[in-house]
Design a protein around this motif. Sequence first.
Motif, PDB file in Angstrom:
ATOM      1  N   GLY A 106      54.538  72.585  34.953  1.00 23.66           N
ATOM      2  CA  GLY A 106      53.491  73.711  35.410  1.00 23.66           C
ATOM      3  C   GLY A 106      52.140  73.974  34.715  1.00 23.66           C
ATOM      4  N   LEU A 107      52.184  73.764  33.448  1.00 25.40           N
ATOM      5  CA  LEU A 107      50.999  73.884  32.768  1.00 25.40           C
ATOM      6  C   LEU A 107      49.940  72.804  33.056  1.00 25.40           C
ATOM      7  CD1 LEU A 107      52.232  75.158  29.156  1.00 25.40           C
ATOM      8  CD2 LEU A 107      50.836  76.562  30.642  1.00 25.40           C
ATOM      9  N   ASN A 108      50.575  71.674  33.161  1.00 27.10           N
ATOM     10  CA  ASN A 108      49.742  70.473  33.608  1.00 27.10           C
ATOM     11  C   ASN A 108      49.101  70.351  34.919  1.00 27.10           C
ATOM     12  OD1 ASN A 108      49.397  68.454  31.130  1.00 27.10           O
ATOM     13  ND2 ASN A 108      51.449  69.173  30.885  1.00 27.10           N
ATOM     14  N   ASN A 109      49.836  71.108  35.978  1.00 31.64           N
ATOM     15  CA  ASN A 109      49.368  71.030  37.330  1.00 31.64           C
ATOM     16  C   ASN A 109      48.888  72.524  37.918  1.00 31.64           C
ATOM     17  OD1 ASN A 109      50.184  68.339  38.553  1.00 31.64           O
ATOM     18  ND2 ASN A 109      51.890  68.890  36.977  1.00 31.64           N
ATOM     19  N   GLY A 110      48.537  73.456  37.011  1.00 35.55           N
ATOM     20  CA  GLY A 110      48.033  74.601  37.467  1.00 35.55           C
ATOM     21  C   GLY A 110      48.809  75.617  38.070  1.00 35.55           C
ATOM     22  N   ILE A 111      49.982  75.345  37.725  1.00 32.67           N
ATOM     23  CA  ILE A 111      51.207  76.464  38.301  1.00 32.67           C
ATOM     24  C   ILE A 111      51.028  77.755  37.451  1.00 32.67           C
ATOM     25  CG2 ILE A 111      53.546  76.590  39.084  1.00 32.67           C
ATOM     26  CD1 ILE A 111      53.491  73.670  39.450  1.00 32.67           C
ATOM     27  N   GLY A 112      51.209  78.928  38.091  1.00 31.48           N
ATOM     28  CA  GLY A 112      51.127  80.071  37.337  1.00 31.48           C
ATOM     29  C   GLY A 112      52.449  80.718  37.173  1.00 31.48           C
ATOM     30  N   LYS A 113      53.375  80.409  38.016  1.00 34.32           N
ATOM     31  CA  LYS A 113      54.841  81.041  38.009  1.00 34.32           C
ATOM     32  C   LYS A 113      56.011  80.114  38.642  1.00 34.32           C
ATOM     33  CE  LYS A 113      53.187  86.121  38.224  1.00 34.32           C
ATOM     34  NZ  LYS A 113      53.401  87.154  39.017  1.00 34.32           N
ATOM     35  N   PHE A 114      57.224  80.366  38.191  1.00 37.38           N
ATOM     36  CA  PHE A 114      58.243  79.805  39.035  1.00 37.38           C
ATOM     37  C   PHE A 114      59.016  80.873  39.463  1.00 37.38           C
ATOM     38  CE2 PHE A 114      57.965  75.852  36.227  1.00 37.38           C
ATOM     39  CZ  PHE A 114      57.572  74.839  37.390  1.00 37.38           C
ATOM     40  N   VAL A 115      59.270  81.202  40.818  1.00 36.98           N
ATOM     41  CA  VAL A 115      60.362  81.941  41.247  1.00 36.98           C
ATOM     42  C   VAL A 115      61.659  81.119  41.525  1.00 36.98           C
ATOM     43  CG1 VAL A 115      58.524  83.374  42.327  1.00 36.98           C
ATOM     44  CG2 VAL A 115      59.522  81.487  43.622  1.00 36.98           C
ATOM     45  N   PHE A 116      62.749  81.802  41.776  1.00 35.94           N
ATOM     46  CA  PHE A 116      64.065  81.252  41.684  1.00 35.94           C
ATOM     47  C   PHE A 116      65.018  82.129  42.234  1.00 35.94           C
ATOM     48  CE2 PHE A 116      63.146  81.951  37.094  1.00 35.94           C
ATOM     49  CZ  PHE A 116      64.231  82.883  36.832  1.00 35.94           C
ATOM     50  N   VAL A 117      66.164  81.628  42.728  1.00 31.88           N
ATOM     51  CA  VAL A 117      67.331  82.547  43.019  1.00 31.88           C
ATOM     52  C   VAL A 117      68.498  81.988  42.014  1.00 31.88           C
ATOM     53  CG1 VAL A 117      68.978  83.066  44.591  1.00 31.88           C
ATOM     54  CG2 VAL A 117      66.606  83.055  45.114  1.00 31.88           C
ATOM     55  N   MET A 118      69.245  82.732  41.299  1.00 35.46           N
ATOM     56  CA  MET A 118      70.065  82.139  40.485  1.00 35.46           C
ATOM     57  C   MET A 118      71.261  83.278  40.007  1.00 35.46           C
ATOM     58  SD  MET A 118      69.298  80.146  36.830  1.00 35.46           S
ATOM     59  CE  MET A 118      68.095  79.130  37.691  1.00 35.46           C
ATOM     60  N   PRO A 119      72.348  82.715  39.677  1.00 39.03           N
ATOM     61  CA  PRO A 119      73.421  83.677  39.332  1.00 39.03           C
ATOM     62  C   PRO A 119      73.000  84.355  38.086  1.00 39.03           C
ATOM     63  CG  PRO A 119      74.559  81.701  39.988  1.00 39.03           C
ATOM     64  CD  PRO A 119      73.047  81.374  40.175  1.00 39.03           C
ATOM     65  N   LEU A 120      73.088  85.754  37.803  1.00 43.22           N
ATOM     66  CA  LEU A 120      72.840  86.413  36.396  1.00 43.22           C
ATOM     67  C   LEU A 120      73.153  85.427  35.280  1.00 43.22           C
ATOM     68  CD1 LEU A 120      72.851  90.041  37.186  1.00 43.22           C
ATOM     69  CD2 LEU A 120      70.727  88.530  36.575  1.00 43.22           C
ATOM     70  N   ALA A 121      74.559  85.139  35.366  1.00 37.38           N
ATOM     71  CA  ALA A 121      75.255  84.505  34.323  1.00 37.38           C
ATOM     72  C   ALA A 121      74.306  83.268  33.808  1.00 37.38           C
ATOM     73  CB  ALA A 121      76.613  84.219  34.622  1.00 37.38           C
ATOM     74  N   ILE A 122      73.893  82.476  34.707  1.00 35.51           N
ATOM     75  CA  ILE A 122      73.035  81.252  34.487  1.00 35.51           C
ATOM     76  C   ILE A 122      71.788  81.503  33.843  1.00 35.51           C
ATOM     77  CG2 ILE A 122      72.265  79.183  35.473  1.00 35.51           C
ATOM     78  CD1 ILE A 122      75.332  79.153  35.306  1.00 35.51           C
ATOM     79  N   ILE A 123      71.033  82.811  34.531  1.00 35.82           N
ATOM     80  CA  ILE A 123      69.878  83.100  33.962  1.00 35.82           C
ATOM     81  C   ILE A 123      70.105  83.438  32.423  1.00 35.82           C
ATOM     82  CG2 ILE A 123      67.983  85.042  34.040  1.00 35.82           C
ATOM     83  CD1 ILE A 123      68.519  85.224  37.055  1.00 35.82           C
ATOM     84  N   LYS A 124      70.914  84.202  32.141  1.00 35.05           N
ATOM     85  CA  LYS A 124      71.237  84.215  30.769  1.00 35.05           C
ATOM     86  C   LYS A 124      71.669  83.306  29.647  1.00 35.05           C
ATOM     87  CE  LYS A 124      72.710  89.038  31.718  1.00 35.05           C
ATOM     88  NZ  LYS A 124      73.871  90.069  31.735  1.00 35.05           N
TER      89      LYS A 124
END
Length: 209
Positions: free
Chosen positions: A130-148
Amino acid sequence: MIDCITWETAHLYGDAWASHHRLRYKLFVERQKWDVPNFNQLEYDQFDTPAAVYLVWRDNAGKVRATTRLVPTSRPYMLKEVFPDLATSAPLPESPDIWEATRIGVDRDLEPGLRRVAAAELIAGCLEYGLNNGIGKFVFVMPLAIIKTLLIRAGCSVALLGEPRRIGKQLTAAAEIVITAQQLDRVRRASGLNKPVILDTTIPYQNVA
């Protein structure tokens, strides 16, 4: 280390392209019982297009053991097309500067220590790309347990985009990560990484608008 693969460069990485699809079948069809397209033990969906970038972690034998897919939100992407009701705090993005991360997974057959290394390098690799390609954010859909257990444990600051809801057996949420050098530094410190992990972060990106 992490390899960065696209449809145009897949031929440079031996069996990695097919290996990554086999890992996805193992993770999402066999283990999680997702009802998603597959053929000959290869998992795929409608978002596997030439616009996607794949980050893969391979073992010493060259087998892909961890992977994620990155797609610009200026193209069709999963959160908008399949789960738009999960994001209620702001309009869904449609920008070449905001990308979606999906199909994130690590082979559970890896021994625990190596599995942690693969997960940490995969998250760091996403931020490096992301930093090397000018991307400001990632969005995603994920189980809360996996987010943690995957993202927050790795040092990421995660913001939910709406109220989680149960999908199948798992409480699932839409969320975002802001891509900054400070975010990458936190992930590196939390994981004991002291150098870049992705082998090529500068694949030129064209026609993503």
